[in-house]
Design a protein around this motif. Structure first.
Motif, short mmCIF file in Angstrom:
data_model
loop_
_atom_site.label_atom_id
_atom_site.label_comp_id
_atom_site.label_asym_id
_atom_site.label_seq_id
_atom_site.Cartn_x
_atom_site.Cartn_y
_atom_site.Cartn_z
N ILE A 279 1.19 -0.77 -0.06
CA ILE A 279 0.06 0.05 0.18
C ILE A 279 0.48 1.31 -0.15
N THR A 280 1.78 1.11 0.86
CA THR A 280 2.84 2.61 0.92
C THR A 280 2.99 2.87 0.25
N SER B 1 0.09 5.68 3.89
CA SER B 1 -0.26 4.52 3.68
C SER B 1 -1.96 4.97 3.59
N LYS C 240 5.91 2.38 -4.67
CA LYS C 240 5.14 1.65 -3.67
C LYS C 240 6.89 1.84 -2.87
#
Length: 201
Positions: free
Chosen positions: A162-163, A169, A193
């Motif tokens: 996600i981050t 995030s 990412k």
């Protein structure tokens, strides 16, 4: 204090552990709670603060949890019984996989959270919680055969990506896209990412 003794701090334990009646908690649930607390205390809780400070959980902890099927509770109930039995997995701390329900899941979550820290347990749980269920529920037979045996037994690890450098995030603001190819056979990923420092093209 023994790991299965009621905590002397008022309201720090679920009511059923403090001796209050429950229409939901069975003797089997209570047995699992005691086994789960012992396992979590010995293998996670007593080291959680140290691992939180270090920012990592030793690799052997993941393998210990997998050896005892103690990451499977992160999957939705009912568990993928057909796959688990096919892989020789029949129980979790004495609870038959076909008997697993969300009360067991709740007990597991309570016990894993007893350190008050989310990092160590979260680093163990995320791959099972977010990575396996979509393959089991929505993946093709080919995809399941390719990935589920190694993921369910912990021979391989699932993870979430996600981050991002600009969004953290915050899933509402991530910019990575997955667009189907013109032939509809593949997804083309574009974006960045943070943690793997990998640019997807």
């Amino acid at each position: 204090m023994a790991y299965n003794s009621p905590n002397p701090i008022p309201f720090s334990e679920p009511p059923y552990i403090r001796g209050l009646p429950s229409p939901y908690i069975t003797p089997a649930h209570c047995r699992f709670q005691q086994a789960c607390r012992k396992f979590a205390t010995e293998n996670l809780i007593q080291y959680a603060l140290e691992w939180e400070r270090e920012g990592t959980v030793p690799e052997h902890v993941f393998h210990t949890f997998c050896k005892h099927n103690m990451l499977l509770p992160n999957m939705p109930a009912p568990l993928p019984v057909d796959w688990l039995k096919r892989l020789g997995i029949h129980d979790i701390m004495g609870v038959k996989v076909e008997d697993w329900d969300y009360i067991y899941t709740g007990i597991y979550c309570d016990e894993m959270a007893r350190s008050g820290l989310s990092g160590p347990s979260g680093s163990l749980n995320a791959g099972f919680a977010f990575g396996i269920a979509p393959i089991y529920k929505f993946g093709s037979t080919e995809l399941q055969e390719r990935f589920l045996p190694a993921l369910l037994t912990g021979k391989k690890r699932g993870c979430i990506a996600i981050t991002e450098p600009e969004a953290g995030s915050d899933v509402a603001n991530i910019t990575t896209t997955a667009v189907k190819s013109s032939d509809g056979q593949h997804y083309i990923l574009n974006g960045s990412k943070k943690w793997q420092e990998t640019t997807l093209q």
